[in-house]
Enzyme design. Structure first.
Site, PDB file in Angstrom:
ATOM      1  N   SER A  38       0.839  -1.202   0.000  1.00 43.97           N
ATOM      2  CA  SER A  38       0.000   0.000   0.000  1.00 43.97           C
ATOM      3  C   SER A  38       0.873   1.250   0.000  1.00 43.97           C
ATOM      4  O   SER A  38       1.595   1.525   0.968  1.00 43.97           O
ATOM      5  CB  SER A  38      -0.894  -0.008   1.243  1.00 43.97           C
ATOM      6  N   HIS A  57      -1.199  -1.281  -4.302  1.00 45.21           N
ATOM      7  CA  HIS A  57      -2.494  -0.970  -3.690  1.00 45.21           C
ATOM      8  C   HIS A  57      -2.562   0.530  -3.409  1.00 45.21           C
ATOM      9  O   HIS A  57      -1.670   1.092  -2.756  1.00 45.21           O
ATOM     10  CB  HIS A  57      -2.622  -1.779  -2.399  1.00 45.21           C
ATOM     11  N   ASP A  70      -4.838   3.533  -1.795  1.00 41.71           N
ATOM     12  CA  ASP A  70      -5.939   3.818  -0.878  1.00 41.71           C
ATOM     13  C   ASP A  70      -6.462   5.232  -1.112  1.00 41.71           C
ATOM     14  O   ASP A  70      -5.803   6.214  -0.773  1.00 41.71           O
ATOM     15  CB  ASP A  70      -5.447   3.678   0.561  1.00 41.71           C
ATOM     16  N   MET A 130      -9.086   7.997  -0.126  1.00 39.52           N
ATOM     17  CA  MET A 130      -9.953   8.339   1.019  1.00 39.52           C
ATOM     18  C   MET A 130     -10.500   9.751   0.847  1.00 39.52           C
ATOM     19  O   MET A 130      -9.780  10.648   0.407  1.00 39.52           O
ATOM     20  CB  MET A 130      -9.150   8.257   2.317  1.00 39.52           C
ATOM     21  N   HIS A 186      -8.406   0.998  -4.080  1.00 39.63           N
ATOM     22  CA  HIS A 186      -9.339   0.755  -2.972  1.00 39.63           C
ATOM     23  C   HIS A 186     -10.031   2.075  -2.660  1.00 39.63           C
ATOM     24  O   HIS A 186      -9.423   2.990  -2.104  1.00 39.63           O
ATOM     25  CB  HIS A 186      -8.511   0.235  -1.775  1.00 39.63           C
ATOM     26  N   MET A 200     -12.188   4.236  -0.630  1.00 39.41           N
ATOM     27  CA  MET A 200     -12.822   4.462   0.672  1.00 39.41           C
ATOM     28  C   MET A 200     -13.498   5.825   0.610  1.00 39.41           C
ATOM     29  O   MET A 200     -13.084   6.794   1.265  1.00 39.41           O
ATOM     30  CB  MET A 200     -11.776   4.379   1.786  1.00 39.41           C
ATOM     31  N   MET A 240     -11.569  -6.159   5.372  1.00 39.22           N
ATOM     32  CA  MET A 240     -10.789  -5.166   6.136  1.00 39.22           C
ATOM     33  C   MET A 240     -10.496  -5.734   7.519  1.00 39.22           C
ATOM     34  O   MET A 240     -11.427  -6.068   8.265  1.00 39.22           O
ATOM     35  CB  MET A 240     -11.580  -3.860   6.294  1.00 39.22           C
ATOM     36  N   GLY A 264      -8.900   3.753   7.036  1.00 39.57           N
ATOM     37  CA  GLY A 264      -8.553   5.160   7.258  1.00 39.57           C
ATOM     38  C   GLY A 264      -7.068   5.407   7.423  1.00 39.57           C
ATOM     39  O   GLY A 264      -6.585   6.478   7.058  1.00 39.57           O
ATOM     40  N   PHE A 265      -6.368   4.413   7.951  1.00 39.58           N
ATOM     41  CA  PHE A 265      -4.958   4.655   8.276  1.00 39.58           C
ATOM     42  C   PHE A 265      -4.131   3.377   8.139  1.00 39.58           C
ATOM     43  O   PHE A 265      -4.639   2.280   8.412  1.00 39.58           O
ATOM     44  CB  PHE A 265      -4.812   5.161   9.727  1.00 39.58           C
ATOM     45  N   ASP A 309      -6.691  -6.693   4.179  1.00 39.48           N
ATOM     46  CA  ASP A 309      -6.081  -5.364   4.197  1.00 39.48           C
ATOM     47  C   ASP A 309      -6.112  -4.814   5.621  1.00 39.48           C
ATOM     48  O   ASP A 309      -7.189  -4.586   6.180  1.00 39.48           O
ATOM     49  CB  ASP A 309      -6.878  -4.449   3.254  1.00 39.48           C
ATOM     50  N   GLY A 310      -4.899  -4.598   6.180  1.00 41.68           N
ATOM     51  CA  GLY A 310      -4.785  -3.976   7.494  1.00 41.68           C
ATOM     52  C   GLY A 310      -4.056  -4.838   8.492  1.00 41.68           C
ATOM     53  O   GLY A 310      -4.536  -5.905   8.868  1.00 41.68           O
ATOM     54  N   GLY A 311      -2.863  -4.391   8.882  1.00 38.27           N
ATOM     55  CA  GLY A 311      -2.118  -5.092   9.923  1.00 38.27           C
ATOM     56  C   GLY A 311      -1.554  -6.442   9.498  1.00 38.27           C
ATOM     57  O   GLY A 311      -1.242  -7.269  10.349  1.00 38.27           O
ATOM     58  N   GLY A 325       1.068  -2.209   4.251  1.00 38.89           N
ATOM     59  CA  GLY A 325       1.631  -0.870   4.276  1.00 38.89           C
ATOM     60  C   GLY A 325       2.851  -0.838   5.159  1.00 38.89           C
ATOM     61  O   GLY A 325       3.997  -0.896   4.695  1.00 38.89           O
TER      62      GLY A 325
HETATM   63  C1  DX5 Z   1      -6.367   1.252   5.573  1.00 41.23           C
HETATM   64  C2  DX5 Z   1      -5.934   0.973   4.167  1.00 41.23           C
HETATM   65  C3  DX5 Z   1      -4.820   0.018   4.079  1.00 41.23           C
HETATM   66  C4  DX5 Z   1      -3.545   0.437   4.775  1.00 41.23           C
HETATM   67  C5  DX5 Z   1      -2.801  -0.804   5.135  1.00 41.23           C
HETATM   68  O1  DX5 Z   1      -7.495   2.024   5.545  1.00 41.23           O
HETATM   69  O2  DX5 Z   1      -7.030   0.451   3.400  1.00 41.23           O
HETATM   70  O3  DX5 Z   1      -4.576  -0.359   2.731  1.00 41.23           O
HETATM   71  O4  DX5 Z   1      -2.727   1.260   3.998  1.00 41.23           O
HETATM   72  O5  DX5 Z   1      -1.719  -0.453   5.920  1.00 41.23           O
HETATM   73  P1  DX5 Z   1      -1.116  -1.426   7.047  1.00 41.23           P
HETATM   74  O6  DX5 Z   1      -0.618  -2.656   6.313  1.00 41.23           O
HETATM   75  O7  DX5 Z   1      -0.018  -0.628   7.651  1.00 41.23           O
HETATM   76  O8  DX5 Z   1      -2.216  -1.762   7.995  1.00 41.23           O
HETATM   77 ZN    ZN Z   2      -6.555  -0.453   1.384  1.00 41.99          ZN
END
Ligand code: DX5
Ligand code: ZN
Length: 222
Positions: free
Chosen positions: A9, A34, A36, A38, A67, A69, A138, A143-144, A176-178, A198
């Site tokens: 990401s 990827h 993001d 927003m 993606h 959002m 998700m 968001g982050f 996606d996420g963590g 990310g």
């Molecule tokens: C969160 C995004 C993710 C984010 C993933 O809202 O959709 O794509 O960038 O980042 P990490 O891998 O650090 O959780």
């Molecule tokens: Zn994403």
């Protein structure tokens, strides 16, 4: 099962060095980039828009996995398609006529993705799962970057995999996420095949090595 895909990401990279960031993950063998998007409404953050997507499309041969959002993403499908997206993923929670929105992505000849927030049940996609190429689970609230993986996501991945299997669907199951090298094998075992990362890529001194490490850990379980 689909081959494992790793999609770093870009919002977790240094915004002044996105071009260099893309080259490092290409060198590491990433499968997609990827992006993001927003809007400050659907999620409490603002990121990149079509101009950045277009610039990145010229800087890489990797497919751009966009993606969205944003609220009412149907307003922007054509814009991001023109900007160079290979795939467009919209949230179940963000569009009033989900089926119509997915058909619009299909008509643009882009990979059709649908995303579920952590609080959204898998049943929300039962009626449209045959119309998508990818389901995005998700595993953080969107968001982050840099957030912690929500443990309950394992159960959701299992449930989405069961739904795809029951329907005979070849759709990808993206998480996606963590996601990191420590949990990715477990997520593969639960049924995921496509991973966004990310922090675990761009938060390391060597993003190319980080992509390779994710793939090695994932493929050990595939
Ligand atoms: C969160 C995004 C993710 C984010 C993933 O809202 O959709 O794509 O960038 O980042 P990490 O891998 O650090 O959780
Ligand atoms: Zn994403």
């Amino acid at each position: 099962m689909n081959p494992i895909h790793i999609a770093p990401s870009i919002i977790a990279a240094d915004p002044l060095a996105m071009g260099a960031a893309v080259r490092t993950i290409e060198a590491g063998g990433a499968d997609a980039l990827h992006l993001d998007v927003m809007d400050g409404q659907f999620v409490p953050n603002l990121t990149l828009g079509p101009a950045v997507v277009q610039a990145l499309s010229k800087a890489t041969t990797l497919p751009l996995d966009v993606h969205l959002m944003v609220d009412a993403p149907e307003r922007y499908l054509e814009t991001f398609a023109k900007a160079g997206a290979a795939g467009l993923t919209v949230h179940v929670e963000a569009t009033r006529h989900l089926h119509r929105t997915l058909q619009a992505i299909r008509a643009l000849k882009k990979t059709v993705g649908v995303a579920l927030n952590p609080a959204t049940p898998v049943s929300a996609i039962e009626e449209i799962v045959d119309d998508v190429d990818m389901v995005l689970v998700m595993s953080v609230n969107p968001g982050f970057s840099w957030q912690t993986f929500i443990p309950r996501s394992d159960a959701k991945i299992l449930a989405v995999r069961a739904l795809l299997t029951a329907r005979g669907s070849r759709a990808r199951l993206q998480v996606d996420g963590g996601v990191d090298a420590g949990n990715i094998a477990r997520l593969v075992a639960a049924g995921a095949d496509t991973f966004v990362s990310g922090a675990s890529v761009f938060g390391t001194p060597d993003p190319a090595a980080a992509v390779r490490a994710l793939r090695t850990a994932a493929e050990a379980r595939a």
